[in-house]
Write a protein that holds these residues in place. Structure first.
Motif, PDB file in Angstrom:
ATOM      1  N   GLY A 148     -17.473  14.807  63.643  1.00  0.00           N
ATOM      2  CA  GLY A 148     -16.069  14.967  63.279  1.00  0.00           C
ATOM      3  C   GLY A 148     -15.255  15.335  64.504  1.00  0.00           C
ATOM      4  O   GLY A 148     -15.645  16.225  65.266  1.00  0.00           O
ATOM      5  N   GLY A 149     -14.145  14.621  64.713  1.00  0.00           N
ATOM      6  CA  GLY A 149     -13.338  14.855  65.921  1.00  0.00           C
ATOM      7  C   GLY A 149     -11.896  15.177  65.595  1.00  0.00           C
ATOM      8  O   GLY A 149     -10.992  14.835  66.337  1.00  0.00           O
ATOM      9  N   SER A 150     -11.691  15.866  64.449  1.00  0.00           N
ATOM     10  CA  SER A 150     -10.329  16.259  64.070  1.00  0.00           C
ATOM     11  C   SER A 150     -10.043  17.632  64.692  1.00  0.00           C
ATOM     12  O   SER A 150     -10.515  17.920  65.801  1.00  0.00           O
ATOM     13  CB  SER A 150     -10.266  16.231  62.543  1.00  0.00           C
TER      14      SER A 150
ATOM     15  N   THR B 289     -13.219   7.702  62.446  1.00  0.00           N
ATOM     16  CA  THR B 289     -12.018   6.854  62.568  1.00  0.00           C
ATOM     17  C   THR B 289     -11.909   6.314  63.992  1.00  0.00           C
ATOM     18  O   THR B 289     -12.577   6.785  64.909  1.00  0.00           O
ATOM     19  CB  THR B 289     -10.740   7.611  62.199  1.00  0.00           C
ATOM     20  N   ASP B 290     -11.006   5.352  64.146  1.00  0.00           N
ATOM     21  CA  ASP B 290     -10.997   4.644  65.427  1.00  0.00           C
ATOM     22  C   ASP B 290     -10.034   5.236  66.457  1.00  0.00           C
ATOM     23  O   ASP B 290      -9.630   4.549  67.384  1.00  0.00           O
ATOM     24  CB  ASP B 290     -10.657   3.167  65.188  1.00  0.00           C
TER      25      ASP B 290
ATOM     26  N   ALA C 282      -3.740  10.754  65.700  1.00  0.00           N
ATOM     27  CA  ALA C 282      -2.470  11.396  66.070  1.00  0.00           C
ATOM     28  C   ALA C 282      -1.280  10.833  65.319  1.00  0.00           C
ATOM     29  O   ALA C 282      -0.240  11.465  65.232  1.00  0.00           O
ATOM     30  CB  ALA C 282      -2.239  11.280  67.572  1.00  0.00           C
ATOM     31  N   GLU C 283      -1.427   9.631  64.773  1.00  0.00           N
ATOM     32  CA  GLU C 283      -0.289   9.030  64.069  1.00  0.00           C
ATOM     33  C   GLU C 283      -0.217   9.493  62.622  1.00  0.00           C
ATOM     34  O   GLU C 283       0.696   9.126  61.896  1.00  0.00           O
ATOM     35  CB  GLU C 283      -0.409   7.506  64.093  1.00  0.00           C
ATOM     36  N   ARG C 284      -1.209  10.263  62.187  1.00  0.00           N
ATOM     37  CA  ARG C 284      -1.233  10.651  60.786  1.00  0.00           C
ATOM     38  C   ARG C 284      -0.903  12.134  60.641  1.00  0.00           C
ATOM     39  O   ARG C 284      -0.759  12.857  61.601  1.00  0.00           O
ATOM     40  CB  ARG C 284      -2.624  10.362  60.215  1.00  0.00           C
ATOM     41  N   GLY C 285      -0.735  12.573  59.383  1.00  0.00           N
ATOM     42  CA  GLY C 285      -0.554  13.994  59.141  1.00  0.00           C
ATOM     43  C   GLY C 285       0.889  14.410  59.020  1.00  0.00           C
ATOM     44  O   GLY C 285       1.808  13.682  59.396  1.00  0.00           O
TER      45      GLY C 285
ATOM     46  N   ARG D 204     -17.076   9.755  70.803  1.00  0.00           N
ATOM     47  CA  ARG D 204     -17.294   8.392  70.294  1.00  0.00           C
ATOM     48  C   ARG D 204     -16.424   8.132  69.062  1.00  0.00           C
ATOM     49  O   ARG D 204     -16.798   8.522  67.947  1.00  0.00           O
ATOM     50  CB  ARG D 204     -18.759   8.208  69.914  1.00  0.00           C
ATOM     51  N   THR D 205     -15.287   7.518  69.271  1.00  0.00           N
ATOM     52  CA  THR D 205     -14.431   7.208  68.121  1.00  0.00           C
ATOM     53  C   THR D 205     -14.918   5.929  67.434  1.00  0.00           C
ATOM     54  O   THR D 205     -15.584   5.093  68.052  1.00  0.00           O
ATOM     55  CB  THR D 205     -12.963   7.038  68.556  1.00  0.00           C
TER      56      THR D 205
END
Ligand SMILES: Cc1cc2nc3c(=O)[nH]c(=O)nc-3n(C[C@H](O)[C@H](O)[C@H](O)COP(=O)(O)OP(=O)(O)OC[C@H]3O[C@@H](n4cnc5c(N)ncnc54)[C@H](O)[C@@H]3O)c2cc1C
Length: 395
Positions: free
Chosen positions: A11-13, A37-38, A42-45, A123-124
């Motif tokens: 997880g990379g959040s 996710t790829d 940053a575009e979400r939330g 690793r995305t």
């Protein structure tokens, strides 16, 4: 210090970036982050809030800093609809201190990601699929690590191995959410920039505050909590757009329960910028077992009324870092981490349930309450005093 070794972070959040930083500072030689996710996180939330005191602790621990854009709140205004009120904001029941910074999730994540050292193999677009834990380490999709950190959110794969049978429990109600540029809000000047508004009604409430946009301005961010209409279908993890039934339910409540200013505020939200989220909670009985540790939502999800989701994730990473620095073996460090953080998880889940009852499931007769009543009611609801998160040192 647990020097050397290979560490995997799943997880990379928010929690994953912070855990990678913690492992790096805790002495790991090689760190791999698996993020499903790829890379366009940053575009979400939308928005989140961080208590000033928790911010100060996390800044001292090196996980946040003033370069991460925020909006300073100082007070919380409580409003109720009263058609005889002269203000379009309705009747103001009372004001309470609200020493919180508000953040836009996307830019906050981007800034945290930028602080992950370049030596970390991030690793995305790479989900961890198979995990096997042994007494000497952890194997993920055929690669061996000395220990692994599950930062993989509330449906955590790592938790299914570390603490099997710990499942999220549905709270019985939903959060409708939205955000849009402040420049689109008519009469925005009527509502002070440093004020978080709680608009209360029978069976729910809305929390509204400004968050930074990515260009030096503000966005209006709102979260509307109430029970869904009977017979509705729970939104799934991947489909959080409003169904016609949930959109109609929101529209009807907005129309019937809100003062004019807040009615306009919600109705101004473009339909594409509204979504809905079922609220779950749980806490894992242990934050670490053997060579597996859990951080953030993988370990505990408390209802958002606690105002501490991101804080909790960052505190977990700070506690993991301290344990790695003060212990000499991974097993010892993960046991110390568990002892420190598991009680904090339980406190926050309990607080979320208590606040959920008070603010959604068993709401008082708001219209008859005085400011003094409301202040006393809040002090009872937040009995543990953990609103905004417990002190980092207390666990
Ligand atoms: C895109 C996004 C936007 C969000 N926006 C907001 C917001 O606006 N406001 C708010 O309060 N909270 C938001 N949250 C939730 C918030 O980040 C968390 O509640 C809290 O900060 C704890 O974060 P976390 O890192 O523990 O969990 P999460 O943020 O849920 O992150 C979990 C991460 O693990 C990844 N993952 C899951 N399984 C695997 C696997 N098997 N292999 C590899 N990776 C995996 C997921 O893709 C995700 O990036 C958002 C979460 C995400 C993912």
């Amino acid at each position: 210090m647990v020097t050397g070794g290979r560490v995997a972070v799943v997880g990379g959040s928010i929690a994953g970036c912070a855990a990678a930083l913690a492992a790096h500072r805790g002495g790991a030689d090689e760190i791999t982050v698996y993020e499903r996710t790829d890379g366009r996180l940053a575009e979400r939330g939308v928005g989140l809030a961080m208590h000033d005191s928790r911010y100060a602790e996390l800044a001292a621990a090196g996980f946040v800093d003033a370069r991460m854009p925020w909006v300073q709140m100082t007070r919380r205004g409580w409003y109720v609809r009263d058609d005889s009120a002269s203000s379009p904001l309705g009747r103001r029941l009372t004001e309470m201190p609200f020493p919180f910074r508000t953040y836009n999730w996307g830019p906050l994540w981007r800034e945290l990601r930028a602080r992950v050292p370049a030596s970390v193999d991030f690793r995305t677009g790479n989900a961890a699929k198979q995990l096997r834990s042994t007494t000497r380490g952890v194997e993920i999709d055929g690669e061996s690590y000395d220990f692994a950190v599950g930062a993989d959110g509330y449906r955590s794969l790592v938790r299914t191995t570390a603490c099997p049978g710990t499942d999220p429990a549905y709270s019985g109600y939903l959060a409708w959410r939205g955000a849009y540029p402040e420049s689109d809000l008519p009469d925005a000047h009527l509502w002070p920039t440093d004020e978080c508004a709680y608009v209360v009604f029978d069976g729910g409430h809305i929390v509204i505050y400004r968050i930074p946009d990515d260009a030096g301005g503000h966005r209006v961010n709102w979260v509307f909590y109430t029970t869904p209409p009977t017979g509705h279908t729970l939104p799934t993890d991947s489909g959080r757009t409003l169904t016609p039934a949930l959109a109609a339910h929101l529209a009807s409540l907005v129309d019937h329960q809100l003062p004019p200013f807040f009615r306009t505020l919600i109705n101004t939200t473009p339909p594409a910028d509204r979504f809905v989220q079922p609220l779950y909670d749980f806490t894992a009985p242990h934050y670490a077992t053997g060579r597996l540790a859990l951080v953030g939502d993988a370990a505990t999800v408390a209802r958002p009324h606690t105002g501490a989701g991101a804080v909790k994730a960052l505190q977990d990473a700070a506690a993991l870092q301290s344990a790695l620095i003060s212990c000499t073996t991974p097993t010892e460090a993960l046991a110390a981490y568990d002892a420190h953080r598991a009680p904090a998880g339980r406190t926050m889940v309990d607080l979320g349930r208590t606040l959920g009852r008070a603010l959604v499931q068993e709401t008082p007769l708001w219209a008859t309450m005085t400011g003094t009543d409301l202040t006393a009611w809040w002090q009872t609801a937040d009995g543990s005093g953990a609103f905004g998160g417990r002190e980092l040192g207390r666990g």
